[in-house]
Design a protein around this motif. Structure first.
Motif, PDB file in Angstrom:
ATOM      1  N   GLY A  98       6.461   0.795 -10.620  1.00 16.71           N
ATOM      2  CA  GLY A  98       6.650   1.652  -9.459  1.00 16.71           C
ATOM      3  C   GLY A  98       6.366   0.929  -8.160  1.00 16.71           C
ATOM      4  O   GLY A  98       5.387   0.195  -8.056  1.00 16.71           O
ATOM      5  N   VAL A  99       7.246   1.104  -7.182  1.00 16.44           N
ATOM      6  CA  VAL A  99       7.010   0.657  -5.803  1.00 16.44           C
ATOM      7  C   VAL A  99       7.016   1.926  -4.964  1.00 16.44           C
ATOM      8  O   VAL A  99       8.050   2.586  -4.811  1.00 16.44           O
ATOM      9  CB  VAL A  99       8.094  -0.321  -5.317  1.00 16.44           C
ATOM     10  N   LEU A 100       5.853   2.295  -4.436  1.00 17.40           N
ATOM     11  CA  LEU A 100       5.668   3.577  -3.769  1.00 17.40           C
ATOM     12  C   LEU A 100       5.606   3.431  -2.257  1.00 17.40           C
ATOM     13  O   LEU A 100       5.427   2.335  -1.731  1.00 17.40           O
ATOM     14  CB  LEU A 100       4.367   4.229  -4.259  1.00 17.40           C
ATOM     15  N   ASP A 101       5.756   4.565  -1.563  1.00 16.73           N
ATOM     16  CA  ASP A 101       5.422   4.696  -0.148  1.00 16.73           C
ATOM     17  C   ASP A 101       6.268   3.800   0.758  1.00 16.73           C
ATOM     18  O   ASP A 101       5.822   2.749   1.215  1.00 16.73           O
ATOM     19  CB  ASP A 101       3.936   4.412   0.070  1.00 16.73           C
ATOM     20  N   PHE A 102       7.481   4.252   1.043  1.00 19.54           N
ATOM     21  CA  PHE A 102       8.377   3.529   1.946  1.00 19.54           C
ATOM     22  C   PHE A 102       8.351   4.120   3.355  1.00 19.54           C
ATOM     23  O   PHE A 102       9.289   3.925   4.116  1.00 19.54           O
ATOM     24  CB  PHE A 102       9.809   3.569   1.396  1.00 19.54           C
ATOM     25  N   GLU A 103       7.275   4.816   3.714  1.00 23.25           N
ATOM     26  CA  GLU A 103       7.265   5.496   5.001  1.00 23.25           C
ATOM     27  C   GLU A 103       7.184   4.537   6.185  1.00 23.25           C
ATOM     28  O   GLU A 103       7.403   4.937   7.329  1.00 23.25           O
ATOM     29  CB  GLU A 103       6.132   6.516   5.075  1.00 23.25           C
ATOM     30  N   LEU A 104       6.913   3.246   5.925  1.00 24.46           N
ATOM     31  CA  LEU A 104       6.925   2.238   6.982  1.00 24.46           C
ATOM     32  C   LEU A 104       8.074   1.246   6.809  1.00 24.46           C
ATOM     33  O   LEU A 104       8.152   0.241   7.524  1.00 24.46           O
ATOM     34  CB  LEU A 104       5.595   1.475   7.009  1.00 24.46           C
ATOM     35  N   GLY A 105       8.973   1.507   5.858  1.00 27.84           N
ATOM     36  CA  GLY A 105      10.092   0.613   5.607  1.00 27.84           C
ATOM     37  C   GLY A 105      11.062   0.593   6.776  1.00 27.84           C
ATOM     38  O   GLY A 105      11.394   1.634   7.343  1.00 27.84           O
ATOM     39  N   ARG A 106      11.530  -0.614   7.130  1.00 26.86           N
ATOM     40  CA  ARG A 106      12.384  -0.776   8.308  1.00 26.86           C
ATOM     41  C   ARG A 106      12.877  -2.221   8.366  1.00 26.86           C
ATOM     42  O   ARG A 106      12.340  -3.074   7.673  1.00 26.86           O
ATOM     43  CB  ARG A 106      11.578  -0.467   9.570  1.00 26.86           C
TER      44      ARG A 106
ATOM     45  N   LEU B 115       6.507  16.161  -5.890  1.00 24.82           N
ATOM     46  CA  LEU B 115       6.910  16.970  -4.744  1.00 24.82           C
ATOM     47  C   LEU B 115       6.322  16.342  -3.490  1.00 24.82           C
ATOM     48  O   LEU B 115       5.130  16.049  -3.437  1.00 24.82           O
ATOM     49  CB  LEU B 115       6.400  18.404  -4.904  1.00 24.82           C
ATOM     50  N   ARG B 116       7.163  16.155  -2.499  1.00 26.07           N
ATOM     51  CA  ARG B 116       6.696  15.580  -1.235  1.00 26.07           C
ATOM     52  C   ARG B 116       6.847  16.580  -0.106  1.00 26.07           C
ATOM     53  O   ARG B 116       7.898  17.207   0.047  1.00 26.07           O
ATOM     54  CB  ARG B 116       7.486  14.315  -0.890  1.00 26.07           C
ATOM     55  N   ARG B 117       5.778  16.710   0.674  1.00 28.71           N
ATOM     56  CA  ARG B 117       5.846  17.398   1.957  1.00 28.71           C
ATOM     57  C   ARG B 117       5.939  16.318   3.022  1.00 28.71           C
ATOM     58  O   ARG B 117       4.995  15.569   3.273  1.00 28.71           O
ATOM     59  CB  ARG B 117       4.605  18.260   2.197  1.00 28.71           C
ATOM     60  N   TRP B 118       7.098  16.214   3.651  1.00 31.42           N
ATOM     61  CA  TRP B 118       7.340  15.149   4.606  1.00 31.42           C
ATOM     62  C   TRP B 118       6.556  15.387   5.887  1.00 31.42           C
ATOM     63  O   TRP B 118       6.451  16.512   6.366  1.00 31.42           O
ATOM     64  CB  TRP B 118       8.828  15.053   4.924  1.00 31.42           C
ATOM     65  N   GLY B 119       6.042  14.305   6.450  1.00 32.56           N
ATOM     66  CA  GLY B 119       5.317  14.401   7.705  1.00 32.56           C
ATOM     67  C   GLY B 119       6.163  14.061   8.903  1.00 32.56           C
ATOM     68  O   GLY B 119       5.648  13.929  10.010  1.00 32.56           O
TER      69      GLY B 119
ATOM     70  N   ARG C 153      -0.917   9.944   3.243  1.00 32.68           N
ATOM     71  CA  ARG C 153      -1.385   9.770   4.623  1.00 32.68           C
ATOM     72  C   ARG C 153      -0.516  10.582   5.577  1.00 32.68           C
ATOM     73  O   ARG C 153      -0.953  11.600   6.104  1.00 32.68           O
ATOM     74  CB  ARG C 153      -1.356   8.284   5.005  1.00 32.68           C
ATOM     75  N   VAL C 154       0.714  10.156   5.777  1.00 32.03           N
ATOM     76  CA  VAL C 154       1.646  10.911   6.616  1.00 32.03           C
ATOM     77  C   VAL C 154       2.336  11.986   5.790  1.00 32.03           C
ATOM     78  O   VAL C 154       2.431  13.147   6.188  1.00 32.03           O
ATOM     79  CB  VAL C 154       2.695   9.972   7.247  1.00 32.03           C
ATOM     80  N   ASN C 155       2.819  11.597   4.629  1.00 35.02           N
ATOM     81  CA  ASN C 155       3.442  12.536   3.708  1.00 35.02           C
ATOM     82  C   ASN C 155       2.410  12.978   2.668  1.00 35.02           C
ATOM     83  O   ASN C 155       1.531  12.206   2.294  1.00 35.02           O
ATOM     84  CB  ASN C 155       4.638  11.884   3.000  1.00 35.02           C
ATOM     85  N   ARG C 156       2.527  14.208   2.199  1.00 30.11           N
ATOM     86  CA  ARG C 156       1.640  14.727   1.164  1.00 30.11           C
ATOM     87  C   ARG C 156       2.410  14.861  -0.141  1.00 30.11           C
ATOM     88  O   ARG C 156       3.613  15.154  -0.128  1.00 30.11           O
ATOM     89  CB  ARG C 156       1.081  16.095   1.564  1.00 30.11           C
ATOM     90  N   HIS C 157       1.709  14.640  -1.275  1.00 31.66           N
ATOM     91  CA  HIS C 157       2.385  14.624  -2.562  1.00 31.66           C
ATOM     92  C   HIS C 157       1.630  15.446  -3.599  1.00 31.66           C
ATOM     93  O   HIS C 157       0.400  15.504  -3.586  1.00 31.66           O
ATOM     94  CB  HIS C 157       2.525  13.184  -3.078  1.00 31.66           C
TER      95      HIS C 157
END
Length: 286
Positions: A194-202, A40-44, A24-28
């Motif tokens: 696997g625990v994926l997608d920490f882009e909302l972790g806080r 490989l991640r392209r960070w958003g 979504r925000v990051n591409r893989h």
């Protein structure tokens, strides 16, 4: 960006491109290095957010949870940041009520394991009280199309009223994953792999985890969590306004950026749960 990664990134990281995994925000992309699979991640986001998430995933992995560890430095190319992480094998489970209840129990275990992590604020994030107290939301929503404006303002005012009824003094914050959904939890051989997608972790109130895990309708997630870690009366009362605040913050950012979400926010705001009943939106008034 959905095509192949740029050649200079492949060369600098010494990898061979494979299939696109989306994001979504990051591409893989699934890639290989010496025949071994990696992601490989392209960070958003920018450097501060990238460093925050990499540190968070490393802390979670160090606790024994299967979060992907980073295996490269971050490189910059084409105005974006890129890095490599472990490939986590496995597949998501189904979305039945039984699976939702099991996910709620797993979420409680995750919170217990991570609640003492020394996690500071995430760049660009604000908590529920700050979102709902911002008068800029009133102004932005008031300038939306009439039907959208009524929907957003109605839920903004109701969320404020619900929050005002709860004594949040002393309610602790702790790390939350932010998107504890079926597609971000992988299993292999019956075990979590696997625990994926920490882009909302806080750090947040723990009930902030329910926003995207519950989504206003998956009540079995709440029930499963409470079986392991009971919620206080105040926490039960916060679940709905915290969920709405997340949606309203997203709508606010979309309006400022001129983005459209295809009606997703409106559909989410209209949802009502049998477990946590609140007034239904009638389409008129505020």
């Amino acid at each position: 960006m959905t095509g192949a990664p740029p050649p200079d990134v492949l060369e600098r990281l010494n990898i061979r491109a494979g299939e696109t995994l989306g994001g979504r925000v990051n591409r893989h992309w699934r890639v290989t290095c010496g025949g071994a699979p990696l992601v490989l991640r392209r960070w958003g986001a920018g450097w501060a957010d990238v460093e925050y998430e990499r540190a968070l995933r490393a802390q979670v992995a160090a606790l024994g949870w299967p979060a992907a560890r980073d295996v490269s430095e971050v490189v910059e190319s084409g105005g974006a940041l890129w890095s490599l992480a472990e490939w986590r094998p496995g597949k998501p489970r189904g979305r039945s009520p039984a699976e939702a209840r099991a996910r709620g129990r797993l979420m409680a275990d995750f919170h217990e394991a991570t609640r003492s992590l020394p996690l500071g604020p995430r760049p660009g994030w604000r908590d529920t009280p700050a979102i709902l107290a911002d008068p800029a939301l009133d102004r932005a929503f008031g300038q939306a199309a009439p039907d959208e404006a009524r929907l957003l303002l109605w839920h903004l005012h109701r969320a404020r009223a619900l929050l005002a009824q709860v004594d949040t003094a002393g309610l602790p914050q702790q790390p939350v994953h932010g998107d504890f959904t079926p597609w971000n939890l992988l299993y292999r051989g019956g075990r979590l792999s696997g625990v994926l997608d920490f882009e909302l972790g806080r750090p947040a109130w723990r009930v902030a985890e329910f926003a995207l895990a519950w989504r206003g309708e998956h009540d079995e997630v709440l029930r499963g969590y409470a079986e392991v870690s009971p919620l206080s009366e105040a926490e039960w009362a916060l679940i709905t306004p915290v969920w709405w605040a997340l949606l309203l913050e997203g709508a606010f950012r979309d309006l400022r950026a001129g983005r459209q979400d295809g009606g997703w926010t409106a559909r989410m705001l209209r949802r009502r749960s049998a477990l946590l009943p609140v007034d239904r939106y009638t389409g008129s008034g505020q």
